[in-house]
Design a protein around this motif. Structure first.
Motif, PDB file in Angstrom:
ATOM      1  N   GLU A  10     -24.489  24.220 -23.686  1.00 20.58           N
ATOM      2  CA  GLU A  10     -25.566  23.475 -24.343  1.00 20.58           C
ATOM      3  C   GLU A  10     -26.902  23.735 -23.664  1.00 20.58           C
ATOM      4  O   GLU A  10     -27.934  23.884 -24.322  1.00 20.58           O
ATOM      5  CB  GLU A  10     -25.249  21.977 -24.346  1.00 20.58           C
ATOM      6  CG  GLU A  10     -24.076  21.591 -25.226  1.00 20.58           C
ATOM      7  CD  GLU A  10     -24.300  21.934 -26.684  1.00 20.58           C
ATOM      8  OE1 GLU A  10     -25.464  21.933 -27.150  1.00 20.58           O
ATOM      9  OE2 GLU A  10     -23.312  22.205 -27.379  1.00 20.58           O
ATOM     10  N   GLU A 158     -22.804   5.083 -26.536  1.00 18.75           N
ATOM     11  CA  GLU A 158     -22.492   5.704 -27.813  1.00 18.75           C
ATOM     12  C   GLU A 158     -22.855   4.847 -29.025  1.00 18.75           C
ATOM     13  O   GLU A 158     -22.735   5.296 -30.168  1.00 18.75           O
ATOM     14  CB  GLU A 158     -21.003   6.079 -27.875  1.00 18.75           C
ATOM     15  CG  GLU A 158     -20.042   4.924 -27.746  1.00 18.75           C
ATOM     16  CD  GLU A 158     -19.656   4.602 -26.310  1.00 18.75           C
ATOM     17  OE1 GLU A 158     -18.526   4.126 -26.111  1.00 18.75           O
ATOM     18  OE2 GLU A 158     -20.480   4.801 -25.402  1.00 18.75           O
ATOM     19  N   ALA A 162     -27.502   5.071 -28.121  1.00 17.17           N
ATOM     20  CA  ALA A 162     -27.659   6.269 -28.947  1.00 17.17           C
ATOM     21  C   ALA A 162     -28.462   5.975 -30.206  1.00 17.17           C
ATOM     22  O   ALA A 162     -29.331   6.763 -30.604  1.00 17.17           O
ATOM     23  CB  ALA A 162     -26.294   6.827 -29.318  1.00 17.17           C
ATOM     24  N   ARG A 166     -31.929   7.886 -31.036  1.00 12.91           N
ATOM     25  CA  ARG A 166     -32.070   8.676 -32.268  1.00 12.91           C
ATOM     26  C   ARG A 166     -33.287   8.213 -33.071  1.00 12.91           C
ATOM     27  O   ARG A 166     -34.074   9.037 -33.558  1.00 12.91           O
ATOM     28  CB  ARG A 166     -30.813   8.532 -33.123  1.00 12.91           C
ATOM     29  CG  ARG A 166     -29.598   9.271 -32.592  1.00 12.91           C
ATOM     30  CD  ARG A 166     -28.394   8.991 -33.474  1.00 12.91           C
ATOM     31  NE  ARG A 166     -27.212   9.689 -33.010  1.00 12.91           N
ATOM     32  CZ  ARG A 166     -26.426  10.429 -33.796  1.00 12.91           C
ATOM     33  NH1 ARG A 166     -26.716  10.584 -35.072  1.00 12.91           N
ATOM     34  NH2 ARG A 166     -25.345  11.024 -33.302  1.00 12.91           N
ATOM     35  N   ALA A 192     -19.844  12.777 -24.643  1.00 15.15           N
ATOM     36  CA  ALA A 192     -20.012  13.261 -26.014  1.00 15.15           C
ATOM     37  C   ALA A 192     -21.363  12.821 -26.564  1.00 15.15           C
ATOM     38  O   ALA A 192     -22.053  13.590 -27.257  1.00 15.15           O
ATOM     39  CB  ALA A 192     -18.882  12.750 -26.896  1.00 15.15           C
ATOM     40  N   THR A 193     -21.759  11.609 -26.245  1.00 13.66           N
ATOM     41  CA  THR A 193     -23.052  11.102 -26.711  1.00 13.66           C
ATOM     42  C   THR A 193     -24.204  11.811 -26.026  1.00 13.66           C
ATOM     43  O   THR A 193     -25.201  12.162 -26.673  1.00 13.66           O
ATOM     44  CB  THR A 193     -23.153   9.586 -26.488  1.00 13.66           C
ATOM     45  OG1 THR A 193     -22.056   8.947 -27.135  1.00 13.66           O
ATOM     46  CG2 THR A 193     -24.451   9.038 -27.031  1.00 13.66           C
ATOM     47  N   THR A 195     -24.260  14.803 -24.995  1.00  8.61           N
ATOM     48  CA  THR A 195     -24.356  16.126 -25.601  1.00  8.61           C
ATOM     49  C   THR A 195     -25.062  16.071 -26.944  1.00  8.61           C
ATOM     50  O   THR A 195     -25.926  16.906 -27.238  1.00  8.61           O
ATOM     51  CB  THR A 195     -22.953  16.740 -25.753  1.00  8.61           C
ATOM     52  OG1 THR A 195     -22.372  16.909 -24.459  1.00  8.61           O
ATOM     53  CG2 THR A 195     -23.016  18.092 -26.452  1.00  8.61           C
ATOM     54  N   THR A 196     -24.727  15.085 -27.757  1.00  7.21           N
ATOM     55  CA  THR A 196     -25.358  14.954 -29.069  1.00  7.21           C
ATOM     56  C   THR A 196     -26.848  14.682 -28.939  1.00  7.21           C
ATOM     57  O   THR A 196     -27.671  15.281 -29.652  1.00  7.21           O
ATOM     58  CB  THR A 196     -24.691  13.831 -29.879  1.00  7.21           C
ATOM     59  OG1 THR A 196     -23.312  14.160 -30.079  1.00  7.21           O
ATOM     60  CG2 THR A 196     -25.364  13.645 -31.228  1.00  7.21           C
ATOM     61  N   ILE A 197     -27.207  13.777 -28.043  1.00 11.78           N
ATOM     62  CA  ILE A 197     -28.630  13.472 -27.855  1.00 11.78           C
ATOM     63  C   ILE A 197     -29.359  14.711 -27.350  1.00 11.78           C
ATOM     64  O   ILE A 197     -30.412  15.105 -27.890  1.00 11.78           O
ATOM     65  CB  ILE A 197     -28.817  12.300 -26.875  1.00 11.78           C
ATOM     66  CG1 ILE A 197     -28.224  11.010 -27.456  1.00 11.78           C
ATOM     67  CG2 ILE A 197     -30.311  12.110 -26.544  1.00 11.78           C
ATOM     68  CD1 ILE A 197     -28.860  10.537 -28.747  1.00 11.78           C
ATOM     69  N   TYR A 198     -28.828  15.362 -26.330  1.00 14.54           N
ATOM     70  CA  TYR A 198     -29.485  16.539 -25.757  1.00 14.54           C
ATOM     71  C   TYR A 198     -29.597  17.653 -26.784  1.00 14.54           C
ATOM     72  O   TYR A 198     -30.621  18.354 -26.853  1.00 14.54           O
ATOM     73  CB  TYR A 198     -28.698  17.031 -24.539  1.00 14.54           C
ATOM     74  CG  TYR A 198     -29.274  18.285 -23.927  1.00 14.54           C
ATOM     75  CD1 TYR A 198     -30.384  18.233 -23.093  1.00 14.54           C
ATOM     76  CD2 TYR A 198     -28.718  19.537 -24.210  1.00 14.54           C
ATOM     77  CE1 TYR A 198     -30.931  19.386 -22.549  1.00 14.54           C
ATOM     78  CE2 TYR A 198     -29.250  20.691 -23.666  1.00 14.54           C
ATOM     79  CZ  TYR A 198     -30.361  20.611 -22.839  1.00 14.54           C
ATOM     80  OH  TYR A 198     -30.900  21.755 -22.309  1.00 14.54           O
ATOM     81  N   ARG A 199     -28.593  17.827 -27.581  1.00 14.76           N
ATOM     82  CA  ARG A 199     -28.556  18.924 -28.542  1.00 14.76           C
ATOM     83  C   ARG A 199     -29.565  18.731 -29.665  1.00 14.76           C
ATOM     84  O   ARG A 199     -30.172  19.693 -30.133  1.00 14.76           O
ATOM     85  CB  ARG A 199     -27.146  19.038 -29.123  1.00 14.76           C
ATOM     86  CG  ARG A 199     -26.946  20.211 -30.075  1.00 14.76           C
ATOM     87  CD  ARG A 199     -25.512  20.225 -30.579  1.00 14.76           C
ATOM     88  NE  ARG A 199     -25.269  21.331 -31.476  1.00 14.76           N
ATOM     89  CZ  ARG A 199     -24.882  22.547 -31.122  1.00 14.76           C
ATOM     90  NH1 ARG A 199     -24.692  22.818 -29.847  1.00 14.76           N
ATOM     91  NH2 ARG A 199     -24.679  23.496 -32.033  1.00 14.76           N
ATOM     92  N   THR A 200     -29.789  17.470 -30.093  1.00 14.58           N
ATOM     93  CA  THR A 200     -30.493  17.249 -31.355  1.00 14.58           C
ATOM     94  C   THR A 200     -31.665  16.281 -31.296  1.00 14.58           C
ATOM     95  O   THR A 200     -32.588  16.393 -32.102  1.00 14.58           O
ATOM     96  CB  THR A 200     -29.491  16.737 -32.415  1.00 14.58           C
ATOM     97  OG1 THR A 200     -28.370  17.625 -32.479  1.00 14.58           O
ATOM     98  CG2 THR A 200     -30.127  16.642 -33.792  1.00 14.58           C
TER      99      THR A 200
END
Length: 222
Positions: A10, A158, A162, A166, A192-193, A195-200
């Motif tokens: 990532e 999460e 999150a 967002r 997992a959360t 990763t989602t925040i960092y990714r998007t």
């Protein structure tokens, strides 16, 4: 404390796209808000990780406040007995969550070891995200203070953390989630959360990273 991590894959993805690992490599402390989500006794009783992150949250609040930034404490409010909550959660659990934020002045409803100071922002939210339209006054409070960077901490990573992060990104705030100042159900859900925040949606940093950004921002302003 969670054993948090974001995969090198990532990190490499963003490094290839924007030429650097972290989206936000500087901040203006005076235009930065620490948003502390749902750190109230109800969640401390359900999740011991809240105790582990409390020193980091307190340190971030003290340092940012001292640098001229804003500290915003967000607690669950009572949305009333909604049809959605009854159907989705069941009567008993819906009632439990409805009252999870406690009663009385907000400054007296914070978790152990946390204390609001004069000038801090105190808000209740009635939805998962503190920045969902109509959920709370947080967005208005931040706009009044000309905030551009939002540093998000609290629990659950999460869920409400999150959701708030967002929506902060959607509203155009430079959004940073602090990995070791947030508490999830377990390491897997937490990571997992992240990763989602960092990714998007925003950056993911450690407490030490954010303290370094605040210190560097203070140096620029002197």
């Amino acid at each position: 404390m969670h054993r948090w991590a974001i995969s090198e894959r990532e990190y490499a993805r963003h490094e290839a796209r924007r030429g650097r690992r972290h989206a936000y490599e500087s901040l203006d402390p005076a235009r930065t808000a620490l948003v502390v989500v749902d750190l109230v006794p109800f969640f401390y009783e359900a999740n011991e990780t809240c105790y582990a992150i409390t020193p980091n949250v307190r340190l971030l609040a003290d340092v940012l406040r001292g640098a001229g930034g804003v500290v915003a404490w967000v607690v669950p409010g009572d949305p009333g007995p909604t049809t959605w909550a009854r159907e989705f959660r069941g009567e008993e659990v819906a009632e439990m969550f409805r009252r999870s934020g406690g009663a009385g002045p907000i400054e007296g409803r914070l978790g152990p070891g946390l204390e609001a100071h004069d000038g801090d922002v105190l808000v209740e939210k009635t939805a998962t995200s503190a920045l969902f339209p109509g959920s709370s006054t947080l967005h208005d409070e931040l706009r009044e203070r000309d905030i551009e960077t939002v540093v998000v901490t609290g629990t659950l990573t999460e869920v409400c953390v999150a959701g708030t992060a967002r929506d902060a990104a959607t509203l155009g705030y430079r959004t940073i989630l602090v990995a070791d100042a947030t508490a999830g159900r377990d390491d897997e859900s937490h990571n997992a959360t992240l990763t989602t925040i960092y990714r998007t949606f925003g950056d993911v940093r450690s407490t030490d990273d954010v303290l370094g950004l605040v210190a560097a921002g203070c140096s620029v302003g002197t």
